[in-house]
Design an enzyme around this catalytic site. Structure first.
Site, PDB file in Angstrom:
ATOM      1  N   HIS A   1       8.937  -1.928   1.711  1.00  0.00           N
ATOM      2  CA  HIS A   1       9.401  -3.206   1.174  1.00  0.00           C
ATOM      3  C   HIS A   1      10.470  -3.019   0.093  1.00  0.00           C
ATOM      4  O   HIS A   1      10.429  -2.089  -0.704  1.00  0.00           O
ATOM      5  CB  HIS A   1       8.226  -3.989   0.593  1.00  0.00           C
ATOM      6  CG  HIS A   1       7.505  -3.278  -0.527  1.00  0.00           C
ATOM      7  ND1 HIS A   1       7.876  -3.383  -1.842  1.00  0.00           N
ATOM      8  CD2 HIS A   1       6.431  -2.452  -0.503  1.00  0.00           C
ATOM      9  CE1 HIS A   1       7.075  -2.673  -2.595  1.00  0.00           C
ATOM     10  NE2 HIS A   1       6.182  -2.084  -1.809  1.00  0.00           N
ATOM     11  N   ASP A   2      11.450  -3.900   0.122  1.00  0.00           N
ATOM     12  CA  ASP A   2      12.496  -4.003  -0.890  1.00  0.00           C
ATOM     13  C   ASP A   2      13.462  -2.828  -0.910  1.00  0.00           C
ATOM     14  O   ASP A   2      14.249  -2.692  -1.857  1.00  0.00           O
ATOM     15  CB  ASP A   2      11.887  -4.184  -2.291  1.00  0.00           C
ATOM     16  CG  ASP A   2      10.978  -5.392  -2.376  1.00  0.00           C
ATOM     17  OD1 ASP A   2      11.505  -6.517  -2.358  1.00  0.00           O
ATOM     18  OD2 ASP A   2       9.746  -5.223  -2.434  1.00  0.00           O
TER      19      ASP A   2
ATOM     20  N   GLY B   1       8.598   1.900  -1.666  1.00  0.00           N
ATOM     21  CA  GLY B   1       9.203   0.619  -1.990  1.00  0.00           C
ATOM     22  C   GLY B   1      10.353   0.736  -2.980  1.00  0.00           C
ATOM     23  O   GLY B   1      10.370   1.618  -3.841  1.00  0.00           O
TER      24      GLY B   1
END
Length: 288
Positions: free
Chosen positions: A131-132, A149
Site C-alpha cells: 500500500h501507498d 508500504g
C-alpha cells in the site's frame, strides 16, 4: 460476452468464464480472459489485456496497453491493521507488464490513499507492491521482490530478485538494488547497493552509460559528489558544503536534492552508507 452492458465498450473481448461487476468500465480493445474477476469500481483503459484468473478490486485504474499475467491481484485491501475499508485505490501506468502471481495493493489513509505504478514498468513473478508505494516509469522489479508500504522508487531503477525494501525507503532514479538485498535506508540516485544488510557499493555506472547515454566524465562527476557527500562525516552535515563545491551540475543537484528531501521527511529513512570492510552495523547501516 458481448458489449451490451453500460461501461463495456464495443470491441472488447470478455471470456464467458470471466465475471465483470456492474459499474466496471472497460475500454475498446481490452481482453479479459477466463476466470478473471473485475470489481465494480475498476477502470480498464484501451488495450488492457488480462490473461486469466486475474482479480481487479476496488478503485483500480489500469492504463492503456497494460498486460497482466495469470493469478495477479490488483487493488485488494492493504495489509494494514489500521485500514477500515476507506475508499482508496491503485493506478497502473500505460504499457506496464505484470507477471504471474504479483500482488499490488490499494493505498491507505496513512498516505494519500493511492498506490501508484508508473508507465512502462516490468513487475515480474511473485513481486509484491504494498500500500501507498510510488513506482516511477520504466522500473523493473525482478521475481520475488518485496516492497513494504510507502516505498518510493525512481524512474528507471531496478530491484533484483528476492530483495526486500523496508517501509518509507526511497530508491533514487536509475539505482540498482542487487538480488537478496535487505534495504533499510534510502538509496541515492544512480546508487548500486547489495548485501543482506544492504550497503552502497558505488554507482550503477553501466546503466548510466548504456541506458542514459552518459559520458565517462558525467559518471566521474557523480562519483565525485557521492564521495564528497560521505567523506569525513555524516551526509546530513555535508550537504551545504558539497552543494557549494559542485554548483551548476544538474546531475549533482539531483543527488543533493534527493538527500535533502530524505533528511527532511519526518518518517523517511536516512541515507544508506557505503560499504567499508570490517565496519560495524551502526557505521554501515544506521550511521548516515
Amino acid at each position: 460476452m458481448t458489449a451490451t452492458r453500460a461501461g463495456i465498450a464495443p470491441g472488447t473481448r470478455i471470456h464467458p468464464a470471466a465475471f465483470v461487476a456492474e459499474g466496471a468500465s472497460i475500454a475498446p480493445g481490452c481482453v479479459v480472459g477466463p476466470g478473471c474477476v473485475i470489481g465494480a469500481e475498476a477502470v480498464l483503459e484501451e488495450g488492457v489485456e488480462l490473461a486469466a484468473h486475474v482479480v481487479i478490486d476496488g478503485r483500480a485504474r489500469l492504463g492503456p496497453g497494460v498486460k497482466v499475467s495469470p493469478f495477479v491481484t490488483i487493488g485488494l485491501p492493504p495489509q494494514d491493521v489500521k485500514y477500515k475499508g476507506e475508499p482508496t485505490g491503485v493506478t497502473i501506468g500505460a504499457r506496464t507488464q505484470i507477471r504471474e502471481h504479483a500482488t499490488i495493493h490499494r493505498g491507505s489513509t496513512g498516505g494519500d490513499g493511492w498506490t501508484r505504478v508508473g508507465a512502462g514498468c516490468l513487475i515480474m513473478c511473485v513481486a509484491h507492491v504494498a500500500h501507498d508505494c510510488r513506482i516511477g516509469d520504466g522500473v523493473i522489479l525482478v521475481n520475488n521482490v518485496m516492497l513494504a508500504g510507502h516505498v518510493e522508487i525512481g524512474d528507471g531503477a531496478m530491484v533484483q530478485g528476492g530483495a526486500a525494501i523496508q517501509q518509507f525507503v526511497r530508491i533514487g532514479r536509475m539505482a540498482l538494488v542487487a538480488g537478496m538485498a535487505g534495504v533499510e535506508r534510502s538509496v541515492l540516485p544512480f546508487g548500486r547497493v547489495k548485501g543482506h544488510r544492504a550497503a552502497l557499493h558505488g554507482l550503477n555506472a553501466l546503466g548510466m552509460v548504456r541506458r542514459l547515454g552518459m559520458t565517462k566524465a558525467q559518471v566521474a562527476a557523480v562519483e565525485g559528489v557521492v564521495h564528497d557527500l560521505y567523506r569525513g562525516g555524516r551526509p546530513r552535515d555535508r550537504i551545504a558544503e558539497v552543494t557549494a563545491a559542485h554548483a551548476g551540475d544538474p546531475l549533482v543537484e539531483e543527488i543533493l536534492t534527493f538527500a535533502r528531501e530524505v533528511f527532511a521527511r519526518p518518517r523517511g529513512r536516512n541515507l544508506l552508507c557505503p560499504y567499508r570492510h570490517g565496519a560495524d552495523e551502526e557505521e554501515n547501516g544506521e550511521g548516515a
